[in-house]
Design a protein around this motif. Structure first.
Motif, mmCIF file in Angstrom:
data_model
loop_
_atom_site.group_PDB
_atom_site.id
_atom_site.type_symbol
_atom_site.label_atom_id
_atom_site.label_comp_id
_atom_site.label_asym_id
_atom_site.label_seq_id
_atom_site.Cartn_x
_atom_site.Cartn_y
_atom_site.Cartn_z
ATOM 1 N N SER A 791 37.347 35.444 41.931
ATOM 2 C CA SER A 791 37.868 34.737 40.568
ATOM 3 C C SER A 791 37.961 33.137 40.536
ATOM 4 O O SER A 791 38.183 32.613 41.787
ATOM 5 C CB SER A 791 38.938 35.521 40.310
ATOM 6 O OG SER A 791 39.529 34.768 38.905
ATOM 7 N N LEU A 792 37.981 32.675 39.439
ATOM 8 C CA LEU A 792 38.343 31.327 39.350
ATOM 9 C C LEU A 792 39.917 31.021 39.626
ATOM 10 O O LEU A 792 40.337 29.850 39.795
ATOM 11 C CB LEU A 792 37.879 30.699 37.954
ATOM 12 C CG LEU A 792 36.424 30.600 37.617
ATOM 13 C CD1 LEU A 792 36.334 30.012 36.157
ATOM 14 C CD2 LEU A 792 35.918 29.960 38.509
ATOM 15 N N ASP A 793 40.678 32.106 39.568
ATOM 16 C CA ASP A 793 42.020 31.891 40.076
ATOM 17 C C ASP A 793 42.443 31.796 41.405
ATOM 18 O O ASP A 793 43.426 31.829 41.951
ATOM 19 C CB ASP A 793 42.898 33.090 39.557
ATOM 20 C CG ASP A 793 42.605 34.279 40.144
ATOM 21 O OD1 ASP A 793 41.672 34.443 41.188
ATOM 22 O OD2 ASP A 793 43.172 35.463 39.729
ATOM 23 N N SER A 794 41.290 31.411 42.189
ATOM 24 C CA SER A 794 41.090 31.270 43.772
ATOM 25 C C SER A 794 41.580 32.208 44.566
ATOM 26 O O SER A 794 41.925 32.180 45.746
ATOM 27 C CB SER A 794 42.121 29.911 44.038
ATOM 28 O OG SER A 794 42.024 29.141 43.430
ATOM 29 N N SER A 795 41.424 33.617 44.066
ATOM 30 C CA SER A 795 41.714 34.883 44.918
ATOM 31 C C SER A 795 40.572 35.600 45.044
ATOM 32 O O SER A 795 39.588 35.861 44.210
ATOM 33 C CB SER A 795 42.988 35.499 43.978
ATOM 34 O OG SER A 795 42.458 36.377 42.961
ATOM 35 N N VAL A 796 40.629 36.603 46.256
ATOM 36 C CA VAL A 796 39.586 37.515 46.368
ATOM 37 C C VAL A 796 40.523 38.902 46.429
ATOM 38 O O VAL A 796 41.347 38.841 47.444
ATOM 39 C CB VAL A 796 38.904 37.314 47.653
ATOM 40 C CG1 VAL A 796 37.825 38.389 48.041
ATOM 41 C CG2 VAL A 796 37.962 36.091 47.642
#
Length: 850
Positions: A791-796
């Motif tokens: 995600s663009l929220d920097s999480s996997v």
């Protein structure tokens, strides 16, 4: 085998005395330092420390050896000739590195803003928006358009709402001829200054709500004023500066000395001859110094180019201005005691469209027509202090986040980037969220940091981006937006890439980091990744037009010159047995053949099938033995014989599930595992997704649609998807972070007379991410079906299929798949095993070229 989590627990339990015991292992009988083999280290550590297991120390040894190899810290030069040895400095370096990474993760968590889904505001404007300002005394936002329409916006808990609209009046011109070029808020005077193409400046009094009354009007400017800026001395409010940039290349500043009392001297003020109620001031009288309460300073360093942006920086006592002429792209005009100006000129390749200044860092950012954002020290003209590369089009707007070391930039192709200034890397890259606008429309940014609000203006459209509050933030796996995630079945690891050009490998059993490759493409974001058939080679692509081939020791083996030196957007890399296909910027595949990989730099070959699409080919799928299908940005789907590179048939997206026209741009194509023979009997074997959240099931043998449904709201734009290896689950995700799992085991298995618009059974809906989901990957790990989402929220995130969340890679608390006790039936696994046997046979042949 021990995990990183167990080793970390071992490290936390060890005392200083335990480390002194370990240090003694690395000293020989003569007191000289020595290196230890794996067996020597493990046996010695077990005997001296007395805690931990053999597996713990084996894993610790391997980790130290890997970090030692990359850092070059091994001191025993004779030991360099041996394989698998470590020394005491190497162990210390590894332990310090772990502590440093942990501290860095904690300090940086939450530093990257998490945007809520963009919200399009109902705009009262019909012309391009020229300016947005915040009036603190009112608590309202003002937007003004070229035609003079002013929108007043109030902010509730989440969104802006339009309170009222009004029209600016200028008695000199008729309303239909009115053209506003700029607006600036005189925040300490409760006024706004507005510039017009009639070569006038009008000062409107805002204290007389509900309408704006024109208090002063300056006439007789030599050129049309194009941009404005206002500064007031925070300690001496009577001292203020209004800066004007015009289309003749001139920068002029009205310097007020008694702004709180009066802007202009009354004895030189005339009545408006056109019948308006405003007082009239002639520009020539201001230049000649007739008004003792204000004087003018100016320069013409930009002639004949238009001045695009002006700003006065009080801490520098200097005027900043920019234009699109390379020779005078940026000019800093320093004020002298004698009321004169000392000019400093900065050169760029193609000129500058916008600028901004960071008060604490004392840096100037320029938006370049050459697709670059440059950072300048105002005292150094020879070269920029930093270069931010990552845009594919001319950069039209830049804006510093003054409370952080970050910068926002927007380009003409409607891409918004967030940059970290210390590392000069892209943290976030937002695309496909902006409204369709005319080609000549320029982006306008307004950032209100205190309210965590960003407004983007495109032509007459207003788009609101709001950041999440601290309590809503979750674990970040990367320091920037994650663009792609893959599963490596050979090494049993997860591989993710981000917009700062970083690749990280993770352990799916625990969620812990294995290794990390930095700056794979410099500062250019990674757009997509792929693994070869053998799972031993990683392909990364970026906007620099290159695809790089890596091994999992972090070595770059090949550089594929896909775009011939151009900056392009690469959307997919598809490695096959005898070739590699690259897509995204042209109307046919870009092909690299097996024999070309004898060189480090690999050049593309000619695609024998020629151009068969009307738009850029952006996605593709392959099915053994030789079937290739490609999808373009205009909805065309073409089926090829990959061996002969000839077209077999064409498919065309026409209508949506309700018969309406859809956004036809292809986003993803996937063959459904286990359905290789289904198309011949009339069933669907291919799934397509594109704009407006639509998913379509195709029978490629008969070129017909069997099923089509809306998986996500059309307002959320394109979706991403994946299909499980067993062909049972379809997973889709949107830009709000919502993930849906569908049961497609029996969906569209046989031919029907009409297209079904009924969706398959929806098994689960979840929201593991706070922002746009960029990539999905379903994989078989051991006996478990897992889902990876980036995600663009920097999480996997890692989830079980059909959807239970396990955790986020890089989170503080590790997980253990062995102890969860959650098992999921692998329905249709016999299909998967059959397909995997076929893939394994082809993998052996694929090893020949790697």
């Amino acid at each position: 085998m021990a995990t990183r989590r167990e080793v970390a627990q071992l490290e936390s339990r060890m005392s200083p005395d335990d480390y002194r015991k370990l240090q003694s292992l690395f000293v020989d009988s003569c007191g000289s330092p020595r290196a230890l083999s794996r067996a020597e280290f493990v046996s010695g550590a077990l005997a001296l420390v007395g805690r931990g297991s053999e597996e713990d120390y084996c894993f610790l040894f391997d980790s130290v050896a890997l970090s030692q190899e990359h850092s070059g810290l091994l001191l025993d030069m004779d030991a360099l000739k041996e394989e698998g040895v470590i020394d005491w400095p190497g162990l210390c370096y590894f332990l310090l590195l772990q502590l440093s990474e942990k501290a860095k993760r904690r300090s940086q968590r939450g530093n990257v803003p998490r945007w809520r889904p963009p919200r399009s505001l109902p705009s009262p404007h019909r012309d391009p928006i020229q300016k947005v300002v915040y009036v603190q005394s009112w608590g309202l936002y003002l937007s003004v358009s070229r035609g003079g329409t002013v929108g007043m916006w109030d902010r509730d808990l989440k969104h802006l709402s339009l309170v009222r609209t009004l029209s600016l009046h200028n008695s000199t011109v008729r309303p239909k001829h009115l053209w506003v070029t700029g607006l600036v808020l005189l925040h300490n005077l409760d006024k706004v200054a507005v510039s017009f193409t009639s070569k006038e400046l009008c000062f409107y009094d805002m204290s007389s709500k509900p309408d704006f009354n024109c208090k002063y009007k300056i006439q007789g400017l030599k050129f049309t004023p194009w941009c404005l800026d206002y500064w007031a001395d925070p300690s001496l409010l009577d001292q203020a500066v209004l800066t004007v940039g015009d289309i003749g290349g001139q920068v002029s500043a009205l310097c007020f000395t008694s702004a709180q009392i009066s802007l202009f001297e009354s004895r030189w003020v005339r009545a408006d001859s056109s019948g308006g109620a405003s007082d009239l001031i002639l520009w020539d009288e201001l230049v000649r110094g007739r008004h003792r309460c204000c004087y003018v300073v100016s320069h013409q360093a930009h002639q004949p180019a238009w001045v695009r942006r002006v700003s006065y920086v009080g801490s520098l006592e200097a005027f900043l201005s920019c234009c699109t002429s390379p020779s005078s792209s940026l000019v800093v005009a320093w004020r002298n005691d004698s009321s004169g100006l000392r000019l400093t000129t900065f050169y760029t390749k193609r000129g500058v469209w916008d600028l901004d200044y960071h008060q604490q860092l004392k840096l100037i950012a320029t938006a370049g027509m050459d697709h670059q954002v440059l950072l300048w020290n105002p005292y150094v003209t020879s070269e920029p202090a930093g270069v931010l590369c990552g845009h594919d089009g001319p950069v039209t707007a830049v804006c510093f986040m003054q409370n952080k070391q970050q910068l926002l930039s927007c380009s003409k192709d409607e891409v918004l980037c967030l940059w970290d200034l210390s590392s000069q890397q892209c943290l976030q890259r937002l695309t496909e969220v902006f409204p369709k606008t005319p080609e000549d429309a320029q982006a306008l940014l307004f950032l209100h940091e205190e309210k965590h609000l960003l407004l983007l203006c495109f032509h007459c459209h207003l788009l609101q981006l709001q950041t999440h509050t601290e309590t809503e933030r979750r674990t970040t796996s990367h320091q920037s937006s994650v663009t792609c995630v893959l599963y490596n079945s050979l090494f049993r690891q997860v591989v993710s890439g981000d917009s700062s050009s970083c690749v990280i490998c993770w352990l799916p059993d625990t969620g812990q980091k294995v290794t990390q490759f930095h700056r794979c493409h410099g500062n250019t974001p990674i757009s997509t990744m792929a693994l070869d058939w053998t799972q031993t080679r990683l392909f990364t692509a970026s906007a620099d037009g290159e695809v790089k081939v890596w091994d999992f020791n972090g070595r770059c083996l090949h550089r594929m010159n896909a775009a011939q030196g151009r900056h392009v957007h690469i959307t997919q890399v598809l490695p096959l047995r005898r070739s590699v296909l690259v897509f995204g910027w042209q109307r046919m595949p870009c092909i690299f053949r097996l024999q070309s990989f004898t060189q480090t730099v690999v050049e593309p070959s000619e695609w024998r099938g020629g151009v068969q699409h009307g738009g850029e080919v952006v996605c593709a799928a392959f099915q053994t033995p030789q079937t290739l299908v490609t999808g373009s940005c205009n909805g065309e789907i073409t089926v090829w014989n990959n061996s002969t590179e000839k077209v077999l048939r064409r498919l065309q997206i026409n209508t949506g599930p309700n018969g309406d026209k859809t956004n036809k741009a292809s986003n993803c194509l996937l063959y459904i595992p286990g359905r290789q023979n289904t198309s011949s009997t009339g069933g669907a074997d291919l799934v397509w997704c594109g704009g407006s959240g639509t998913v379509t099931f195709w029978n490629t043998a008969h070129s017909c649609v069997l099923g089509q449904f809306t998986a996500h709201s059309s307002d959320l734009g394109p979706v991403v998807m994946t299909v499980s290896p067993c062909g049972v689950y379809l997973v889709t995700a949107d830009k709000e972070g919502t993930v849906k799992t569908w049961d497609i085991q029996n969906y569209c298995l046989s031919a029907t007379q009409r297209v079904t618009n009924e969706p398959p059974e929806l098994l689960r809906t979840s929201r593991p991410h706070l922002d746009h989901v960029t990539h999905l990957e379903a994989c078989l790990h051991g006996e478990r079906l897992l889902l990876l989402s980036a995600s663009l929220d920097s999480s996997v995130a890692l989830s079980y299929l059909p959807g239970e969340l396990i955790g986020y890679f890089g989170q503080e608390e590790s997980w253990s798949l062995e102890r969860t006790g959650l098992e999921h039936p692998l329905r249709g696994l016999e299909w998967d095993q059959k397909d995997r046997r076929g893939e394994e046979a082809e993998t052996q042949e694929g090893k020949l070229w790697l």
